[in-house]
Enzyme design. Structure first.
Site, short mmCIF file in Angstrom:
data_model
loop_
_atom_site.label_atom_id
_atom_site.label_comp_id
_atom_site.label_asym_id
_atom_site.label_seq_id
_atom_site.Cartn_x
_atom_site.Cartn_y
_atom_site.Cartn_z
N SER A 164 0.83 -1.20 0.00
CA SER A 164 0.00 0.00 0.00
C SER A 164 0.87 1.26 0.00
O SER A 164 1.68 1.44 -0.91
CB SER A 164 -0.96 -0.04 1.19
N GLU A 187 -9.43 -4.04 -6.83
CA GLU A 187 -8.87 -2.93 -6.04
C GLU A 187 -8.81 -1.65 -6.86
O GLU A 187 -8.45 -1.66 -8.04
CB GLU A 187 -7.46 -3.26 -5.57
N HIS A 211 -7.54 -5.76 -0.36
CA HIS A 211 -6.34 -4.96 -0.20
C HIS A 211 -5.37 -5.60 0.80
O HIS A 211 -5.72 -5.86 1.94
CB HIS A 211 -6.71 -3.56 0.26
#
Length: 338
Positions: A174, A268, A298
Site C-alpha cells: 500500500s 482494487e 487490499h
C-alpha cells in the site's frame, strides 16, 4: 521482447470469494463512514483522525510473528525499525549477506511494526532473507518528504552495516509499496548503490486520485475507495493547497531501477496505480512482473492464516526475492560482524 508481463495467477479460492462481499459490507462501509466524517470537518482538518489512526499500531501487539521468528529492535533518532528473520537464516547483526528493506502500509497515517510483523515474518520465511522493517514518520507529525528521508536513511544504514546494495530488496505494501519505489528513485538520484529488486503489494504510488476516481474499481473495491486514499492527501499532505507531482513515484523516470514484482487485487482501486507503475517500467525498459489476483482484498497477504491465495502470493514474493539474490551474488566475500 516485452519487459512487462501481466499474470492472473488463479481463480479466487472459496475463502477469498466469501471474504470479498463480507469485507465490502463491513469494512468498506465503515471506511466510507469515517471518510465522510473527515471530509465534513469532523474531526477538524483530519488531525484527530490521524492521531486515532496512529493508535492502531499499539493495539495490534497481539499480531505475533509466525513460530520460529527472531526479532531485534533498532533505534534511529527519528524513527524505529526492527530486524525480523526466520530460523535457518543467519542473524543479520552477524552476517551481512542479504536483506529485504520493508515499508509498511497505512495511508501515511497509521500502522507500524506491530500491524505488519506477522506479514513480514511470513515473507522472511518464504524468502530465506532477514527483513528490516521500518516504522517511518507519518502524518501529521511529518510530511511525506520527511518519510522518504527516513526510508533512505534506513537503506543507508544497511549499506553502512556492510550489506551490498544489489543484495537488498526494497518491498512494501500500500503506502509502503509506493514508498519502496520512491525510495529507490531517491537512492538512484543521489548516486547510491542500487537495490537488487523492488516488490510492491497493492502499491499506493500516485497521491493524485484523479485516475482512481474514474477507475471502474472505485465502487467495487472491498476496502478502499478513491476518496479514502484522497483523504490524507487533502487533509494533511498538500502544501499551500498544492500537490507536488514529484512526491509520487509514478511521476518519475524509472531508468536504472531494478527488476520489479507487483501484486494487486482485480477489484482494487489501486489497480490503477499498479498499471501506472508497470507502464513506467515498460517505458524505461525495467523488467516487471505484475500479478492481478482474482477478488483479492487490499493486502490480502495479511490473511495468510486463512487464505491459501495469500500464502501462494507470499510464496511468489519469496521466490522473486531468492531469485534476485541468486542472480546478484555478491562479488566480494560475505561480510561477517566480529
Amino acid at each position: 521482447m516485452p519487459t512487462v508481463t501481466i499474470e492472473y495467477p488463479r481463480r479466487a479460492g472459496w475463502a477469498l470469494r466469501a471474504a470479498h462481499p463480507l469485507s465490502y459490507a463491513v469494512l468498506r462501509q465503515g471506511m466510507n463512514a469515517i471518510v465522510g466524517l473527515a471530509w465534513r470537518g469532523i474531526p477538524v482538518r483530519g488531525v484527530r483522525i490521524f492521531h486515532i489512526s496512529r493508535a492502531l499500531d499499539p493495539l495490534a501487539g497481539f499480531l505475533v510473528p509466525i513460530r520460529g521468528t527472531s526479532l531485534q529492535p533498532i533505534g534511529f533518532p527519528r524513527f524505529r525499525a526492527e530486524w525480523v528473520w526466520h530460523r535457518g537464516t543467519s542473524d543479520p547483526s552477524r552476517v551481512q549477506d542479504s536483506a529485504i528493506l520493508y515499508f509498511h502500509g497505512g495511508g501515511l497515517v497509521s500502522c507500524g511494526l506491530n500491524t505488519h510483523r506477522r506479514i513480514v515474518s511470513r515473507i522472511a520465511e518464504a524468502s530465506g532473507a532477514p527483513v528490516f522493517q521500518v516504522d517511518y514518520r507519518q502524518l501529521p507529525q511529518a510530511h511525506v518528504v520527511d518519510t522518504i528521508e527516513d526510508c533512505v536513511e534506513a537503506y543507508e544504514y544497511l549499506l553502512a552495516q556492510g550489506f551490498p546494495g544489489e543484495r537488498i530488496i526494497m518491498a512494501g505494501d500500500s503506502a509502503g509499496g509506493g514508498l519502496a519505489f520512491r525510495t529507490a528513485i531517491a537512492v538512484r538520484d543521489r548516486g547510491l548503490p542500487m537495490p537488487g529488486g523492488l516488490v510492491g503489494i497493492a502499491p499506493w504510488a500516485n497521491y493524485d486520485s484523479t485516475l482512481r476516481y474514474a477507475h471502474p474499481n472505485d465502487p467495487l473495491d472491498p476496502l478502499l475507495g478513491a476518496k479514502a486514499l484522497d483523504t490524507p492527501v487533502q487533509l494533511g499532505l498538500l502544501r499551500d493547497g498544492k500537490l507536488d507531482p514529484s512526491w509520487s513515484a509514478v511521476n518519475h523516470d524509472f531508468a536504472g531501477l531494478p527488476p520489479v514484482l507487483l501484486q494487486v487485487g482485480s477489484t482494487e482501486v489501486l489497480l490503477a496505480d499498479a498499471y501506472q507503475l508497470a507502464e513506467r517500467c515498460e517505458q524505461a525498459g525495467v523488467p516487471c512482473r505484475m500479478q492481478v489476483w482474482d477478488r483479492a482484498i487490499h493486502v490480502f497477504h495479511a490473511g495468510a492464516d486463512l487464505l491459501p491465495d495469500a500464502r501462494q502470493a507470499i510464496g511468489v514474493i519469496g521466490a522473486f526475492v531468492s531469485g534476485r539474490l541468486a542472480g546478484t551474488a555478491a562479488q566480494q566475500p560475505r561480510s561477517t560482524a566480529a
